[in-house]
Design an enzyme around this catalytic site. Structure first.
Site, short mmCIF file in Angstrom:
data_model
loop_
_atom_site.label_atom_id
_atom_site.label_comp_id
_atom_site.label_asym_id
_atom_site.label_seq_id
_atom_site.Cartn_x
_atom_site.Cartn_y
_atom_site.Cartn_z
N CYS A 197 0.84 -1.22 0.00
CA CYS A 197 0.00 0.00 0.00
C CYS A 197 0.87 1.25 0.00
CB CYS A 197 -0.91 0.04 1.23
SG CYS A 197 -2.01 -1.37 1.33
N ARG B 125 -7.88 -4.38 -3.15
CA ARG B 125 -7.42 -3.20 -3.90
C ARG B 125 -8.40 -2.95 -5.04
NH1 ARG B 125 -2.33 -2.64 -1.71
NH2 ARG B 125 -1.57 -4.61 -0.91
C1 BEZ Z 1 0.59 -4.63 1.85
O1 BEZ Z 1 1.80 -4.75 1.91
O2 BEZ Z 1 0.04 -3.60 1.46
C2 BEZ Z 1 -0.26 -5.80 2.20
C3 BEZ Z 1 0.20 -7.06 1.89
C4 BEZ Z 1 -0.59 -8.17 2.23
C5 BEZ Z 1 -1.79 -7.97 2.89
C6 BEZ Z 1 -2.25 -6.69 3.16
C7 BEZ Z 1 -1.48 -5.60 2.82
#
Ligand code: BEZ
Length: 238
Positions: free
Chosen positions: A55, A138
């Site tokens: 994110c 997402r």
């Molecule tokens: C992230 O790094 O944004 C992420 C990765 C796995 C699950 C949720 C968020």
């Protein structure tokens, strides 16, 4: 009753639907959606959580492209199932500490919605329980100046979005509206565009006889050139 203890399942918004309305607190103050964005294109996107690495790379990329989206008459609005103070702390950390692909000191100026209750995320089908019950997937909703959903893209938690594609969609949707055309696979401004299929035998014949301003390989497969500057001059703010 079988579903007595289950939460009501809201229908997922679809392409062509009016964007569901909501009022929300964001890092840029309160917003009324989509009415505050009437007259502009807007991308409403969700991410799983604050202080997560994928994110973070997405926020840095979106924030670095904000001016480019603004020039294409497109505003950005983010959302995650986190509170306002978490959002503020995360955005400060991004600006002060994180560098990604040479992008650093990045200020996120677009609103990030606090959605601890998941009210907005549920309205938009951003919670997909097979993936996670408390984190939004997402999602990317492309909403037009009249508040109609025009494209939806979903990615899972593990996959960071492709921002070239997100920008391409914004330009292609506006090109389709502006010129009454469709855009073929992997289209970019300057590539040939697609003319809708002939709706009558007369039109099909006319096209195959070469009487119209287009190149037809067959009666249903016609393309024409619109040069890159013509497309971009019609869409981008001067
Ligand atoms: C992230 O790094 O944004 C992420 C990765 C796995 C699950 C949720 C968020």
């Amino acid at each position: 009753m079988e579903n007595q203890n289950q939460e009501a399942i809201l229908p997922m918004p679809r392409i062509g639907d009016p964007a569901p309305q909501f009022k929300a607190v964001t890092t840029q103050g309160e917003i009324n959606f989509p009415s505050d964005y009437s007259g502009d294109w807007v991308i409403l996107f969700s991410h799983p959580a604050d202080f997560t690495p994928v994110c973070t790379t997405e926020f840095i990329t979106f924030a670095s492209m904000e001016k480019q989206f603004e020039e294409a008459n497109c505003k950005l609005v983010g959302l995650s199932i986190d509170g306002l103070y978490s959002h503020i702390a995360w955005l400060r950390t991004i600006r002060e500490k994180i560098e990604y692909k040479g992008m650093k000191d990045v200020e996120v100026n677009f609103p990030l919605i606090e959605d601890i209750t998941m009210e907005v995320a549920k309205k938009y089908g951003m919670i997909q329980p097979g993936e996670d019950t408390t984190k939004a997937v997402r999602a990317v909703f492309f909403i037009d100046p009249k508040g109609i959903i025009r494209t939806i893209i979903y990615y899972p938690l593990s996959l960071g979005r492709n921002f070239d594609e997100i920008y391409r969609v914004v330009i292609a949707l506006q090109a389709a509206d502006e010129f009454g055309i469709a855009t073929p696979a992997d289209w970019r401004p300057g590539d040939d565009v697609i003319i809708g299929p002939a709706g009558s035998c007369g039109t099909a014949k006319n096209r195959m006889d070469g009487n119209e301003d287009m190149k037809c390989q067959d009666w249903f497969f016609c393309q024409k050139k619109i040069d890159k500057d013509t497309i971009l001059n019609a869409i981008l703010k001067k």
